[in-house]
Design an enzyme around this catalytic site. Sequence first.
Site, PDB file in Angstrom:
ATOM      1  N   ASP A 197       0.853  -1.183   0.000  1.00 10.51           N
ATOM      2  CA  ASP A 197       0.000   0.000   0.000  1.00 10.51           C
ATOM      3  C   ASP A 197       0.893   1.238   0.000  1.00 10.51           C
ATOM      4  O   ASP A 197       1.776   1.380   0.847  1.00 10.51           O
ATOM      5  CB  ASP A 197      -0.881  -0.028   1.265  1.00 10.51           C
ATOM      6  CG  ASP A 197      -2.060   0.926   1.163  1.00 10.51           C
ATOM      7  OD1 ASP A 197      -2.172   1.624   0.134  1.00 10.51           O
ATOM      8  OD2 ASP A 197      -2.863   0.961   2.115  1.00 10.51           O
TER       9      ASP A 197
ATOM     10  N   ASP B   3      -3.172   2.408  -5.863  1.00  9.88           N
ATOM     11  CA  ASP B   3      -1.978   2.417  -5.015  1.00  9.88           C
ATOM     12  C   ASP B   3      -1.944   1.272  -4.016  1.00  9.88           C
ATOM     13  O   ASP B   3      -1.312   1.366  -2.980  1.00  9.88           O
ATOM     14  CB  ASP B   3      -1.907   3.760  -4.255  1.00  9.88           C
ATOM     15  CG  ASP B   3      -3.100   3.949  -3.331  1.00  9.88           C
ATOM     16  OD1 ASP B   3      -4.117   3.260  -3.533  1.00  9.88           O
ATOM     17  OD2 ASP B   3      -3.028   4.782  -2.408  1.00  9.88           O
ATOM     18  N   GLU B   4      -2.628   0.202  -4.325  1.00  6.00           N
ATOM     19  CA  GLU B   4      -2.793  -0.849  -3.324  1.00  6.00           C
ATOM     20  C   GLU B   4      -3.017  -2.185  -4.029  1.00  6.00           C
ATOM     21  O   GLU B   4      -3.790  -2.246  -4.987  1.00  6.00           O
ATOM     22  CB  GLU B   4      -4.028  -0.479  -2.497  1.00  6.00           C
ATOM     23  CG  GLU B   4      -4.235  -1.220  -1.246  1.00  6.00           C
ATOM     24  CD  GLU B   4      -5.582  -0.840  -0.610  1.00  6.00           C
ATOM     25  OE1 GLU B   4      -5.994  -1.516   0.298  1.00  6.00           O
ATOM     26  OE2 GLU B   4      -6.236   0.131  -1.076  1.00  6.00           O
TER      27      GLU B   4
END
Lengths: 368, 412
Positions: free
Chosen positions: B8, B102-103
């Site tokens: 993350d 983003d993860e």
Amino acid sequence: MEFRIAAEELKRALYRAQGIVERKTTMPILSNVLVNATKSGVQITAFDLDVGIVSEHPAEVTKPGSLTLSAKTVFDIVQNLPEPQVTVRKLPNQYAELQSGSAHFKIVGMSPEEYPKLPKEESASLVSVPGPVLLEMIRKTAFAISTDETRYILNGVFFEPREGGKVRMVATDGHRLALVERELAGDFKLKGGVIIPRKGLHELRRLLDEAPDAECALGFAENSALFRKPGLTMVMRLIDGQFPEYQRVIPKEGERKVRIPRVRFIEALKRIALLSVDKSNAVKIGLTSNQLRISSQNPDLGEAKDDLDVHYDGGDITIGFNARYLTDVLSVLETDEVSFELGDDHSPGVVHAPGDRTYTAVVMPMRV
Amino acid sequence: MRAILHVDMDAFYASVEQRDRPELRGQPVIVGGHPRRGVVLAASYEVRPFGVRSAIPMARALKLAPTAVVVPPRFAAYAEASEQVFAILERYTPLIEPLSLDEAFLDVTASQALFGPPAEIATRLRREIAAEVRLPASAGIASSKFVAKIASDLAKPDGQREVPPEQTREFLAALPVSRLWGVGPKLEERLHRLGLRLVGDLASRDEGWLTARLGDLGAHLAALARGEDDRPVIPDRSSKSIGAEDTFEEDVADLEVLRPRLHAQALRVARRLRKAGLRTRVVQLKLKLEDFTLQTRRCTLERPTDDGQELYRHALALLERAPLPRPVRLTGVSAQELDEVGEAQLGLFGEPPRRSEALNRALDAIADRFGRGAVAPADVLSLEEGEPVDELRARAGASRLDLAAEPKRSPS
């Protein structure tokens, strides 16, 4: 109606009918054969509205007439008769009786008046053709016919008389193409070419396989094709439409040429394709100086490669192919070596016998 | 035993801004739109002590942190950074389940033979992201998805935390129940009323006791509390569907406003399809209405596609097929029946034209190099740049954030 016929003879007629009669059909009568008995013998017709076969068989006809019989049921029966002879008799209400020795069968039939009429063929101008040549031409092209029903134009072989008494047959499924040109002298009275449907071609091949050397004749009328050999007539409806401009997609000569031992090539393709991704049969072919490498990769299974010594001095190239498209062609060639020509990795590969382009196969690559 | 990583990025948008504008480093940074009507898209770690976090209204954020520097979003830059990060993740395993821009979850069980134990893989990943993309990332390492996710949350910022399988129960026991996936405020309250505050409370209860009070949910929570979660990491390539959806902050009744959003969603889905080497035969439009009722409309295509414009045309047709009964709070476009692109096979006769293929190849190449915002349809671009559509944006509010984000997967 009543006749007596050799069970073997009836079996032969019904065997031929098996490929034609429809099992699942909206017209029940199409799962039957039409039997016509005349003084000179018995005529048996199988027809699915596209392809029809009429065969003549010697029989002792005591009462001329006609009836229909279930092709499947009677085929099964004649293979299990106790005596070599069988008597067929028409009973009231479209029943037929088969009697052989002590065995009796009473079979449900349908009215012969309902049997559909085959396309007219009188106007066909028949050309006598050598069976083995016709058979070879079918064998070398049929595998490339498209099975995609939405591309019905490609669901057959293009039959195209050329100058000098030659005929070309071309089949393609849009990914590969096979073209064969052979001598079939005679005037087919065709403007351009016609498309013979896959099913008809398949039946024709069966008939030719039965007795390849028999005297055959082929002709065309309106929108049907007619094939004849002693005791047998076959008609089929042609595919109506414009075959694609196939010449356009056949490369003149590839930049890269290599000769490959044919059987070794087939075997290597088959084993390397075992690890191709999801039955796609995708293999990579890499050509470097005097070496041909076939390889495949499957993220779930692993990878494989096989190297063949070849004579090659063109530039290095790696190109993907559906291995089956190549083995299909290689399997119908007869020479020890084949010539394989390539352009770049987006251009078709061409396979033919060395020095002989009368049979040429074109195979489009895969992106790899 | 599986080895799952949850990677993350930390304060992703804000970190990208701080990376690209050195004067922002060490400063409280808020990435957000309109100071009165917008919402916070990202908050740097420096501004978090003030109580600012993403998704709160801008007005409130500025009241909490009057000194914060507000930066307008640059979605193209975020998308580009995201793709660089995912490219690094892909070095270690193909089993990557993207959760958003983003993860992601990674299943590195089989990667250990090549790269060593999972904690080492996490360290290497983070080091490479820091070196090549110059952004901080955190990672959680565990034997299940949900524990890995909690671990990465606790490791933030710029850290990593491993929960070995034998310590999973102990690790979970001290956490509040709200940490469990699927436990929202309502369920949390219900659990509190039952005297269940910590995950450990749940774990110590008899499963029968829980199911008696909570039904199937009880059994589910009990399993989670024991650290049992066998949901696999599902990469796009083997997922059954690929979708993109956005929740709007305000409900939208105007088709004009919905169209560019569907367009952006369709393009996003198509790009993911192409990346995964898939095509779809079924397009589904999902609408969540004002009153939370859910509508899905779907259609089957004549031939599979991975073209965003084609997906959009079908999604739009589905939207316009019937009038909207109420304003919409969420739209989603998804590709349902996926086929692998068997059509790696080239055709002999310039097949019935698929000109979109060459176009998409070119667009993908541009996006790979210059970021996704480099070329976009005008209506989608207007969403991101927000020139003449300020009002439109205000009405649709929070969806701006989701627009740029990769589709969220609902935790199934």
